[in-house]
Design an enzyme around this catalytic site. Structure first.
Site, PDB file in Angstrom:
ATOM      1  N   GLU A 186       0.853  -1.196   0.000  1.00 59.17           N
ATOM      2  CA  GLU A 186       0.000   0.000   0.000  1.00 59.17           C
ATOM      3  C   GLU A 186       0.887   1.243   0.000  1.00 59.17           C
ATOM      4  O   GLU A 186       1.518   1.567   0.996  1.00 59.17           O
ATOM      5  CB  GLU A 186      -0.891   0.009   1.242  1.00 59.17           C
ATOM      6  CG  GLU A 186      -1.724   1.276   1.418  1.00 59.17           C
ATOM      7  CD  GLU A 186      -2.358   1.379   2.798  1.00 59.17           C
ATOM      8  OE1 GLU A 186      -2.572   2.523   3.259  1.00 59.17           O
ATOM      9  OE2 GLU A 186      -2.636   0.328   3.418  1.00 59.17           O
ATOM     10  N   THR A 203      -4.061   6.308   2.031  1.00 55.98           N
ATOM     11  CA  THR A 203      -4.319   7.719   2.363  1.00 55.98           C
ATOM     12  C   THR A 203      -5.025   8.421   1.207  1.00 55.98           C
ATOM     13  O   THR A 203      -4.677   9.526   0.815  1.00 55.98           O
ATOM     14  CB  THR A 203      -3.023   8.461   2.748  1.00 55.98           C
ATOM     15  OG1 THR A 203      -2.190   7.615   3.526  1.00 55.98           O
ATOM     16  CG2 THR A 203      -3.358   9.701   3.588  1.00 55.98           C
ATOM     17  N   LYS A 250     -10.781  -0.764   7.491  1.00 58.43           N
ATOM     18  CA  LYS A 250      -9.512  -0.496   8.166  1.00 58.43           C
ATOM     19  C   LYS A 250      -9.790   0.078   9.552  1.00 58.43           C
ATOM     20  O   LYS A 250     -10.519   1.065   9.685  1.00 58.43           O
ATOM     21  CB  LYS A 250      -8.688   0.497   7.335  1.00 58.43           C
ATOM     22  CG  LYS A 250      -7.410   0.971   7.995  1.00 58.43           C
ATOM     23  CD  LYS A 250      -6.699   1.959   7.080  1.00 58.43           C
ATOM     24  CE  LYS A 250      -5.447   2.519   7.736  1.00 58.43           C
ATOM     25  NZ  LYS A 250      -4.727   3.456   6.852  1.00 58.43           N
TER      26      LYS A 250
END
Length: 213
Positions: A43, A72, A132
């Site tokens: 990621e 993000t 998440k």
């Protein structure tokens, strides 16, 4: 079909490397070091300069043996930029409806940050595949057990506060996978990418040990 394979790989490896670099080359080297260690869920966060360029490069060079995603991601525009660069999953620190729609449009797994049951419920309504839990250190493994009481079907990935010493508690508590950032990539500050490779291999081996694989 590709979406299913991405999620299956995440579940089978059990670890996602969260890459935050001060420079694009740093992020690339950290990612490559993880892949060399067998940790093939990467990621690349958009706090990294030119994150889309890094993602594109990684997909071109490692796409046959790694799953490269974006982290993000705060808005649908960034999600589209990431997807067009080749990102195979999108992670956000929070749930955002339009970002979820963008990912669904391209059949890309969306993994938004959620803390409360209500946030989780809303994210699931818009097709979020994995939720998440961030920062995981603010909740602990027991929180996942509690959530899975009323929502046993939810897939949760804690990030932040997970390391080799407590990873078993998170996985045994019901986590689909775990996200590892600073605990994995810290050696990059000293230019020791070889140590990142070693740590990546340890995390992959630890997951297999926990699952009895």
């Amino acid at each position: 079909m590709k979406k299913i394979k991405v999620l299956q790989n995440m579940a089978s490896v059990g670890v996602v490397a969260v890459i935050r670099g001060d420079h694009p080359e740093d992020a690339y080297k950290m990612s490559a070091a993880c892949i060399d260690g067998g940790l093939n869920n990467i990621e690349v966060t958009f706090t990294t300069p030119s994150a889309d360029v890094v993602i594109k490069r990684l997909v071109e060079e490692y796409g046959d043996r790694a799953v490269i995603g974006a982290g993000t991601v705060l808005d649908p525009l960034t999600a589209r930029i990431a997807i067009l660069a080749g990102a195979e999953f999108v992670v956000s620190p929070s749930f955002e409806e339009e970002t979820a729609k963008m990912c669904n449009l391209y059949s890309i797994p969306f993994m938004p940050g959620c803390m409360t049951l209500n946030e989780m419920k809303e994210a699931l309504k818009f097709g979020a595949d994995v939720l998440k839990l961030f920062p995981g250190s603010a909740f602990g493994p027991d929180y996942i057990k509690a959530v899975k009481g009323p929502m046993p079907y939810v897939n949760i990935m804690p990030t932040g506060g997970v390391d080799l010493n407590n990873m078993d508690k998170w996985i045994n508590g019901g986590s689909l996978a775990v996200g590892i950032g600073g605990n994995l990539t810290a050696p990059a500050k000293e230019g020791r990418y070889d140590l990142i490779t070693e740590l990546a291999a340890q995390y992959v081996a630890k997951f297999k040990e926990i699952k009895g694989a």
